[in-house]
Design an enzyme around this catalytic site. Structure first.
Site, PDB file in Angstrom:
ATOM      1  N   LYS A 411       0.740  -1.168   0.143  1.00 51.28           N
ATOM      2  CA  LYS A 411       0.112   0.018   0.055  1.00 51.28           C
ATOM      3  C   LYS A 411       0.748   1.284  -0.063  1.00 51.28           C
ATOM      4  CE  LYS A 411      -3.860  -2.045   2.421  1.00 51.28           C
ATOM      5  NZ  LYS A 411      -4.754  -1.828   3.935  1.00 51.28           N
ATOM      6  N   ASP A 448       9.467  13.402  -7.664  1.00 49.41           N
ATOM      7  CA  ASP A 448       8.122  13.571  -7.324  1.00 49.41           C
ATOM      8  C   ASP A 448       7.660  12.485  -6.355  1.00 49.41           C
ATOM      9  OD1 ASP A 448       5.553  14.131  -7.718  1.00 49.41           O
ATOM     10  OD2 ASP A 448       5.167  12.790  -9.296  1.00 49.41           O
ATOM     11  N   GLY A 452       2.154   9.170  -2.224  1.00 46.68           N
ATOM     12  CA  GLY A 452       1.632   8.141  -3.238  1.00 46.68           C
ATOM     13  C   GLY A 452       2.509   7.157  -3.846  1.00 46.68           C
ATOM     14  N   ASP A 486       7.032   5.256  -9.863  1.00 49.99           N
ATOM     15  CA  ASP A 486       6.441   6.204 -10.641  1.00 49.99           C
ATOM     16  C   ASP A 486       7.602   6.910 -10.898  1.00 49.99           C
ATOM     17  OD1 ASP A 486       5.318   7.934 -11.939  1.00 49.99           O
ATOM     18  OD2 ASP A 486       3.710   8.351 -10.719  1.00 49.99           O
TER      19      ASP A 486
END
Length: 594
Positions: A411, A448, A452, A486
């Site tokens: 998660k 970044d 998340g 990401d």
């Protein structure tokens, strides 16, 4: 009345007695090149039973043209020696055909065959050729001598290999490269040396494209300063390999539909053409078990067995989720970056820099077509439960995507529940050490790293191995392992190219309240291709803030003071490597990094 005279018989008899009227016969042969002679030669063309042409060249008679069945056709007969205009003979009245005689229809088959021969000859003669001499001699075609096929292909292949700026070539090129030619680079040290990484000077910056490639070496160096790559070529039989090449392959017409950036992307994913979704998913799970687990601005995330598949639509001419679709060249660089970071997971004994921090990329595929009904069902079930902010994935037949198949990292930090201060410290030290390793190995900057993009999972492992600068250290985990994901905005130096996203081209990224991206802009001064390890420290400071203000876990007032002190000290650090040496992490490392 007197005796009836057969005038026709008399005419025939008189002509036979005179014997001075030539009998014209059609002769069929190739036209020969006229020999040089002081006597002028008549170039007129005669057709049996047709009018004589002028001396200005071969003028086709309408009668001859009426024979054509495929293109123009013609016949030729020997020319008169005298090329002066001939006096037109008096017209004779042709007697009627005697009764009872049947006139046989003319057969022009020989003429037609000869016409084809003449046309082929004229096309060869009229075609431009470096050889000015006659293309026909004694009825046999003279073909200029050409270099041996093997020699020509070898020269072409070697020149292509030496030109690294070229993108993927045709199917023939790929077959020659993969199956028939073996090339290897010979150097004194085959191991990757991070000291060879070099960032170009700021003065060379340009903002002409969103995602760009720049060579890792300075192009302005003198020729003698550039190391020479020695190429070793094995002996090959290219002609034998060409015999194996199938000309009926459907790859060639498929490639005609795609531009070069898309072909580069396919090559980076190890594909010759796009797959469909079920082909890609079936390698990792039963399609019926696919479940959507998350979403982002540029795509959707699905669980496929023990893997997570991130699907990003590309190259479409319409907006998805309110955003312009990413281009193939942008995703191409992200694909290369993902494979490069995968190298940090290889814990080899001679590795200089290694860590398990970055998510493992299991596969990357280019797909094409609409969403499969199974994916639509999974998307709608997630939407009914959570309420999707993305558009319904109703894509057309020709829509293309990149599907990243990643290890399931758990998660994200936003939804993960930290239990105590030990887990919070383990989170910070793993992120910091991972960034330090990637800095040392590839001048990596994430740029970044919001909450998340950090995944957490629990396992039974108490420590994790890291190698920084050739020295191994074990970090305490408190049962928690993190994975960084990401890399859309990331910057990396692969040793051959510098990959980065020019954030200047996205002004909306820096709008809103002043925050971490605005701080990065101040550090880089919009020179996004440069190496600024300080940007990693800015995101570490952001994570400390998240732990202090957004996350609830068991902690004391002393723990909070330590976090605040760490944040102040990080303001002075210029890289993650400096930050990992902070006293806050000292007891988390089983072997101190120097």
């Amino acid at each position: 009345m007197g005796q009836r005279v057969d005038l026709w018989s008399e005419v025939i008899k008189s002509e036979e007695e005179d014997g001075d009227i030539p009998k014209i016969e059609a002769v069929y042969q190739r036209r020969k090149k006229p020999e040089k002679s002081s006597e002028p030669v008549n170039l007129g063309w005669l057709v049996k039973g047709a009018r004589t042409s002028s001396v200005n060249g071969p003028k086709r008679d309408s009668w001859a043209r009426s024979l054509s069945t495929r293109g123009r056709e013609s016949i030729a007969v020997p020319a008169y020696v005298n090329n002066q205009p001939q006096k037109k003979p008096a017209r004779r009245n042709k007697p009627a055909i005697p009764k009872g005689k049947v006139v046989k229809a003319p057969d022009f088959q020989k003429e037609k065959e000869y016409f084809r021969d003449i046309d082929a000859f004229e096309l060869l003669e009229e075609s431009p050729s470096p050889n000015k001499s006659s293309t026909w001699t004694m009825g046999e075609q003279v073909v200029p001598e050409m270099p041996h096929l093997s020699t020509r292909l070898e020269k072409w292949l070697i020149s292509k290999k030496l030109n690294h700026t070229c993108g993927p070539s045709s199917t023939l090129s790929k077959i020659l490269e993969n199956s028939s030619t073996h090339q290897e680079s010979i150097s004194d040290n085959d191991a990757f040396d991070p000291l060879t990484l070099k960032t170009p000077d700021k003065s060379s910056a340009g903002n002409t494209s969103v995602f760009r490639l720049i060579p890792s070496c300075d192009d302005s160096l003198a020729a003698e300063d550039v190391p020479v790559r020695k190429i070793k070529m094995e002996a090959i039989d290219l002609e034998d390999e060409l015999k194996r090449l199938s000309l009926t392959s459907d790859l060639i017409p498929t490639h005609q539909d795609f531009d070069q950036p898309f072909l580069d992307l396919l090559s980076a994913c190890g594909q010759m053409q796009p797959s469909n979704f079920m082909e890609a998913f079936s390698k990792f799970c039963e399609p019926e078990s696919i479940v959507k687990i998350g979403e982002g601005t540029y795509g959707e995330a699905f669980r496929a067995g023990s893997s997570v598949c991130k699907i990003v639509p590309i190259d479409g001419d319409f907006r998805v989720n309110g955003e312009v679709q990413k281009r193939a060249d942008e995703l191409h660089e992200e694909v290369i970056l993902s494979w490069t970071l995968n190298k940090l997971r290889e814990c080899e004994t001679e590795a200089q820099n290694s860590c398990p921090t970055f998510i493992k990329t299991q596969d990357i595929k280019v797909c094409q077509g609409p969403y499969d009904p199974i994916l639509i069902k999974a998307w709608e079930e997630w939407d009914a439960k959570h309420g999707s902010e993305n558009d319904h994935p109703d894509f057309p037949e020709k829509q293309c995507y990149v599907m990243f198949v990643l290890e399931h990292g758990g998660k994200d930090l936003e939804s993960f529940v930290l239990l105590n201060f030990g887990e919070a410290r383990s989170l910070l030290v793993q992120v910091t050490a991972g960034l330090a390793v990637a800095e040392a190995g590839f001048e990596f900057e994430h740029r970044d790293l919001h909450w998340g993009n950090i995944l957490l999972s629990r396992n039974n492992s108490s420590t994790l191995p890291f190698i920084l600068g050739g020295k191994q250290v074990f970090i305490k985990t408190f049962g928690v392992q993190i994975s960084i994901i990401d890399f859309t905005l990331s910057r990396i130096n692969t040793g051959e190219k510098i990959l980065f996203l020019d954030l200047t081209s996205d002004p909306y990224l820096f709008k809103g309240p002043k925050g971490d991206k605005q701080k990065m802009k101040a550090v880089t001064e919009d020179y996004w291709e440069g190496s600024f390890a300080r940007t990693n420290v800015l995101w570490l400071i952001y994570l400390v803030d998240i732990l202090l203000t957004k996350k609830s876990f068991e902690r004391s007032s002393k723990d909070e003071r330590e976090l605040r002190s760490l944040k102040k000290r990080m303001e002075k650090y210029e890289s993650a490597k400096e930050a990992v040496l902070d006293p806050f992490f000292s007891d988390m490392l089983m072997d101190q990094i120097s």
